[in-house]
Design an enzyme around this catalytic site. Structure first.
Site, mmCIF file in Angstrom:
data_model
loop_
_atom_site.group_PDB
_atom_site.id
_atom_site.type_symbol
_atom_site.label_atom_id
_atom_site.label_comp_id
_atom_site.label_asym_id
_atom_site.label_seq_id
_atom_site.Cartn_x
_atom_site.Cartn_y
_atom_site.Cartn_z
ATOM 1 N N TRP A 238 0.877 -1.174 0.000
ATOM 2 C CA TRP A 238 0.000 0.000 0.000
ATOM 3 C C TRP A 238 0.918 1.229 0.000
ATOM 4 C CZ3 TRP A 238 -2.022 2.534 4.946
ATOM 5 C CH2 TRP A 238 -3.065 3.426 4.677
ATOM 6 N N ASP B 279 -0.348 -5.035 9.658
ATOM 7 C CA ASP B 279 -1.397 -4.098 9.279
ATOM 8 C C ASP B 279 -2.643 -4.945 9.019
ATOM 9 O OD1 ASP B 279 -3.027 -2.160 8.302
ATOM 10 O OD2 ASP B 279 -1.700 -1.503 6.683
ATOM 11 N N LYS C 7 -13.150 -0.902 6.738
ATOM 12 C CA LYS C 7 -13.754 -1.776 5.722
ATOM 13 C C LYS C 7 -14.749 -2.742 6.348
ATOM 14 C CE LYS C 7 -10.101 -0.234 3.485
ATOM 15 N NZ LYS C 7 -9.859 0.454 2.271
#
Ligand code: LMR
Length: 416
Positions: A140, A222, A260
């Site tokens: 990312w 993460d 999310k």
């Protein structure tokens, strides 16, 4: 370079690709435009989806009319929320050593997943001073920014094998084995790797944990997609729980996001967990105390509303069961869109192999499209994806997948 009339010493920095693309998509008037850029869940009508369980929790919160709902929290955040977030991530309920396990984890509330990554990076930069942080190649893009701002040199380990479009486990292991030094941080995606959608299998996770332990590397997880990727919060937390339970002498940390899995993107709900290597509430409290020092100097405390929603859901068995159903809705729609795109490309006999689209996991597909093809998709068809070829599968629907497949077929066939 353009001379800027200011007292500042500033030069332009490149705009964030994900949000710049989102902005360009928003103002594109083309009726068939498709957003496969930013990683957000969309319904089959291409609309945002406030989770039904979140709407229920919101209604209950309004009814509760808690007088304190807009008050400050503690600096570490909403304390009951933190316990709930930790339990969801580490899942030690019912284990005989539950209290000891909890005594190993220092948790604070953060400004969503980015804030958790940032706070963790800053904390380690201050208190562990790693020589390097190792990021997967690719990762990312914000991981680079976050660690750059924390002043820690970045290195990358191989992750994606372009020729086979698969996870380069051997490349990762060989590089970390030969080049990583004791005390280096290794950033790992807990599940649904962003951008490739490729995760290590369980056997590979075990080997990664062994390597980190043997070389005294510091695992930094993460976790942005727990429950969203597979539909199961247990399955998606497997790697984190394995490291925590099986390598108790190895310290590690987790950046946890609720953006999310609760669809609470703009509410900025997250937590940072630092796991120490012994069950000592006094060490844990010193870690929390130091994290609070950083938090206070930066944003005083995390925001409140989103945490209250998560807390409402996860303190009710009934709402938790409904949340699990909502996770199933999101993860299965994404899987069915992967399949639909794949089937259509096969039907069109689009040159190349496309199995990777159905083999990858989570929000994204690393399509293998070239930057030129990506540009042509935007220019000619108003289909937006990242120039790496990363597509957010949730932007596909029953209405547009055939259009997208046809467009991919065109740019691939014509070797754009
Ligand atoms: C993404 O990767 O598209 C999302 O995680 C949104 C973001 O913050 O970059």
């Amino acid at each position: 370079m353009t001379k800027i009339d200011t007292r500042l010493n500033v030069a332009p920095v490149p705009p964030d690709e994900i949000f710049a693309l989102n902005g360009a998509y928003a103002v594109d008037p083309h009726p068939q435009k498709v957003s496969l850029g930013v990683g957000v869940y969309r319904t089959d009508d291409g609309k945002p989806w406030p989770l039904p369980v979140v709407e229920k929790a919101e209604q209950q919160l309004v009814k509760d009319n808690d007088l304190f709902r807009h008050e400050y929290t503690a600096i570490e955040g909403d304390v009951p929320f933190l316990g709930i977030a930790r339990d969801l991530m580490f899942g030690f309920e019912g284990k005989p050593s539950e209290e000891d396990a909890k005594a190993r984890i220092a948790s604070v509330q953060t400004v969503a997943g980015t804030g958790a990554n940032h706070l963790g990076a800053l904390f380690l930069a201050h208190h562990m001073k790693p020589t390097n942080v190792w990021l997967s190649n690719p990762s990312w893009a914000n991981h680079q920014t976050i660690w750059e701002l924390a002043g820690v040199p970045r290195k990358t380990y191989p992750y994606y094998h372009a020729a086979t479009r698969s996870f380069d486990f051997d490349g990762m292991m060989d590089t970390l084995e030969s080049d990583a030094q004791e005390g280096d941080v290794v950033l790992l995606h807990a599940c649904a790797h962003n951008p490739t959608g490729l995760d290590p299998n369980k056997e590979q996770w075990v080997a990664i944990a062994d390597l980190c332990e043997r070389k005294k590397l510091f695992p930094f997880f993460d976790s942005a997609y727990q429950g969203f990727a597979s539909g199961s919060v247990v399955e998606d937390a497997w790697a984190v729980r394995y490291f925590f339970n099986n390598k108790p002498d190895m310290e590690m940390c987790v950046a946890q996001s609720f953006s999310k899995n609760f669809g609470l993107y703009g509410q900025r709900v997250g937590a940072f967990h630092y796991c120490t290597n012994r069950a000592s509430t006094s060490i844990r409290d010193i870690v929390v105390n130091n994290l609070c020092h950083l938090i206070r100097g930066e944003f005083s405390m995390g925001p409140r509303v989103g945490c209250s929603i998560v807390k409402k859901v996860l303190t009710s068995d009934e709402l938790t069961a409904e949340w699990h159903q909502d996770l199933q809705v999101m993860s299965s729609r994404i899987k069915s869109m992967r399949q639909a795109l794949y089937n259509e490309l096969v039907r069109l006999q689009t040159p190349g192999t496309w199995e990777h689209i159905i083999q990858q996991n989570g929000m994204f597909s690393y399509t293998g499209l070239t930057p030129k093809q990506v540009y042509a998709l935007k220019d000619k068809y108003h289909i937006y994806l990242l120039k790496s070829g990363r597509a957010s599968i949730s932007g596909l629907s029953q209405k547009n997948f055939a259009y997208v497949a046809q467009a991919i077929d065109d740019v691939v066939r014509n070797e754009i």
